[in-house]
Design a protein around this motif. Structure first.
Motif, PDB file in Angstrom:
ATOM      1  N   GLU A  45       0.808  -1.085   0.093  1.00 61.30           N
ATOM      2  CA  GLU A  45      -0.032   0.004  -0.114  1.00 61.30           C
ATOM      3  C   GLU A  45       0.955   1.319   0.109  1.00 61.30           C
ATOM      4  O   GLU A  45       0.535   2.145  -0.553  1.00 61.30           O
ATOM      5  CB  GLU A  45      -0.903   0.062   1.157  1.00 61.30           C
ATOM      6  CG  GLU A  45      -1.644   1.180   1.389  1.00 61.30           C
ATOM      7  CD  GLU A  45      -2.531   1.241   2.772  1.00 61.30           C
ATOM      8  OE1 GLU A  45      -3.565   1.969   2.658  1.00 61.30           O
ATOM      9  OE2 GLU A  45      -2.011   0.681   3.679  1.00 61.30           O
ATOM     10  N   SER A  73       1.306   2.293  -6.732  1.00 66.85           N
ATOM     11  CA  SER A  73       0.111   1.352  -6.947  1.00 66.85           C
ATOM     12  C   SER A  73      -0.186   1.114  -8.307  1.00 66.85           C
ATOM     13  O   SER A  73      -0.465   2.011  -9.276  1.00 66.85           O
ATOM     14  CB  SER A  73      -1.036   2.230  -6.013  1.00 66.85           C
ATOM     15  OG  SER A  73      -2.227   1.453  -6.081  1.00 66.85           O
ATOM     16  N   GLU A 118      -3.034  -6.534  -2.163  1.00 65.59           N
ATOM     17  CA  GLU A 118      -2.534  -5.344  -1.346  1.00 65.59           C
ATOM     18  C   GLU A 118      -2.343  -5.403  -0.138  1.00 65.59           C
ATOM     19  O   GLU A 118      -3.336  -5.783   0.638  1.00 65.59           O
ATOM     20  CB  GLU A 118      -3.459  -4.136  -1.985  1.00 65.59           C
ATOM     21  CG  GLU A 118      -2.762  -2.889  -1.498  1.00 65.59           C
ATOM     22  CD  GLU A 118      -3.437  -1.691  -1.716  1.00 65.59           C
ATOM     23  OE1 GLU A 118      -3.156  -0.979  -2.853  1.00 65.59           O
ATOM     24  OE2 GLU A 118      -4.542  -0.996  -1.135  1.00 65.59           O
ATOM     25  N   LYS A 158      -1.818  -4.014   3.291  1.00 61.46           N
ATOM     26  CA  LYS A 158      -2.073  -2.778   3.855  1.00 61.46           C
ATOM     27  C   LYS A 158      -0.930  -2.111   4.774  1.00 61.46           C
ATOM     28  O   LYS A 158      -0.470  -3.237   5.477  1.00 61.46           O
ATOM     29  CB  LYS A 158      -3.612  -2.950   4.778  1.00 61.46           C
ATOM     30  CG  LYS A 158      -4.540  -3.165   3.926  1.00 61.46           C
ATOM     31  CD  LYS A 158      -4.861  -2.243   2.972  1.00 61.46           C
ATOM     32  CE  LYS A 158      -6.134  -2.293   2.194  1.00 61.46           C
ATOM     33  NZ  LYS A 158      -6.201  -1.204   0.963  1.00 61.46           N
TER      34      LYS A 158
END
Length: 483
Positions: A359, A366, A388, A390
């Motif tokens: 992230e 991204s 993804e 975090k």
């Protein structure tokens, strides 16, 4: 000339760095001057000065053992294939427990393609250590270009792709199949390599895992991307490319020097590095050995950099960050026979695809890695995943707590879901112990052999006949091995 000046400066600093190390010990606890006022501060200051001035050599993987099903399994390194610019390094696992041995033999085979972007493959030490719990692991250990003689020829991005294909075919010939994990920079050439294999109708890896790589560097461009995209090809060729000076095996080779790369790494976050060194100084004064050692381990790895061959580096700048040939469908690659082939990711059908992004990744932004899914249209939806992580930065997706607790469980499940039974090559007799460690396909140096093969394994490797192997087993029954 800049490279020569750097080497002269390094040689000049070396005795001062050695003096600082010696002075730090003199002022240390229990040493000659350790009881003097301010001795601890003096020792800490000299230690910091030593680490700022010392030369950082290539680190070791130093993975001695891992736990499999709660049991310690011994690890030995071996060079499976020695190429001019890369060693295919294997981590062989040994155990005395029959039930653990059976588990090890059945586990998936994974090729980890490490980045060739400044640091050594040991940057993925945590990746390798974790994956050894559930997989047979091989890794691409790229060589420092200044140590490769000019007689070995040039090394381009096309050669990188051809190396990856050769390594995949080698593991398929040995085990019947394999899985590929690429981290950061190699996501692009690995996708190209497998695409070319698919277009030829070759057997593909069972899975492709791509982590934090610039598949499409146009998406959410980072500072690293912007530098590569905003400077011209000629600027890079004229400003960061130098010839290796005298005194190295690669004398005269055009390279992107490691010391310039390291300067760029530090310049991205100078305040963070200054703060980290100051914290290290304070930890030494407080006697916080654990924090000080963690600092040393990180910077021993971070400060160890290698030179990249200029042709490879410039090819990467142009192909990946300036002309975006992979995503534009215009990338042509020269194979070992000199033929030009077009890279077509849409031809990949049988391999499953997992992409992983952090992230907070400030190197591959991204969406850059996830872009692989829009290119690999031939892969069924049921065989593709994106994850993804975090709170994770670039390094957090392959090293540290988030890698071990979040990414790895996802990865091990993905590989297991797409794995197939292995079919070992040849008609070798089934032994109580796995087949012995074989020498590298191309003879490695004596030093490499000494450092990567234990005496017992080297002795076992010299025994070819099965009866002889059984005789050795009777003499030394304590060691069973499995890949």
């Amino acid at each position: 000339m800049l490279y020569q000046l750097y080497e002269a400066q390094r040689s000049l600093m070396e005795p001062f760095s050695d003096f600082a190390q010696a002075a730090s010990k003199l002022y240390g606890q229990g040493a000659v001057w350790g009881q003097l006022p301010m001795a601890q501060r003096m020792a800490a200051g000299y230690d910091l000065l030593y680490r700022l001035g010392k030369d950082y050599e290539k680190p070791e993987f130093n993975i001695k053992s891992v736990k499999v099903d709660g049991e310690d399994v011994v690890i030995q390194e071996a060079i499976e294939l020695d190429k001019p610019f890369c060693e295919l390094r294997r981590f062989k696992r040994f155990t005395d427990e029959p039930h653990i041995l059976k588990t090890l033999k059945s586990q998936p085979v994974v090729l980890i393609v490490a980045p060739l972007s400044g640091h050594y493959a040991t940057l993925l030490r945590d990746t390798v250590r974790t994956m050894l719990q559930d997989h047979k692991v091989y890794i691409t250990d790229w060589k420092n270009a200044r140590l490769v003689p000019l007689s070995e020829g040039e090394f381009r991005l096309d050669d990188y792709i051809n190396y990856v294909q050769e390594f995949i075919r080698l593991l398929q010939a040995e085990y019947g199949n394999c899985h590929v994990v690429s981290v950061c920079q190699p996501t692009v050439p690995v996708l190209a390599a497998v695409s070319l294999m698919a277009s030829r109708g070759e057997q593909l890896p069972l899975t492709l895992t791509m982590m934090g790589g610039p598949i499409d560097a146009r998406k959410s461009p980072t500072a690293v991307n912007n530098l590569a995209m905003n400077k011209s090809y000629e600027w890079f060729e004229n400003n960061v490319i130098y010839r290796v000076p005298q005194g190295f095996p690669g004398e005269g080779r055009r390279v992107y020097p490691g010391f310039l790369q390291h300067t760029g790494f530090v310049a991205m976050n100078p305040d963070r590095h200054a703060s980290s060194h100051y914290d290290y100084f304070k930890d030494l004064i407080k006697g916080d050995d654990a924090s000080a050692e963690a600092h040393r381990k990180f910077y021993d790895e971070y400060n160890a950099v290698l030179d990249m061959d200029a042709d490879y580096y410039l090819d990467t700048i142009r192909t990946v960050f300036q002309q975006f040939e992979l995503v534009n469908g215009t990338w042509d690659v020269k194979n070992p026979d000199g033929q030009i082939e077009r890279v077509r990711p849409q031809d990949i059908r049988s391999a499953a695809l997992l992409t992983v992004e952090g992230e907070l990744d400030d190197i591959s932004g991204s969406g850059q890695t996830e872009a692989a899914h829009s290119l690999c249209t031939g892969i069924a939806d049921a065989k593709r995943e994106h994850y993804e992580v975090k709170g994770a930065g670039h390094y957090g997706i392959f090293s540290g707590r988030r890698w071990r607790e979040l990414v790895y469980p996802k990865l091990v499940k993905f590989i297991a879901a797409n794995d197939q039974p292995q079919s070992r090559a040849g008609t070798r007799e089934s032994l109580a112990a796995e087949d012995t460690v074989k020498p590298a396909r191309k003879t490695a140096t004596a030093a490499a052999r000494k450092s990567t093969a234990a005496p017992k394994a080297a002795k076992a490797a010299s025994v070819a006949a099965a009866p002889a192997k059984k005789a050795v087993a009777r003499k030394k029954p304590a060691t069973r091995a499995a890949r």
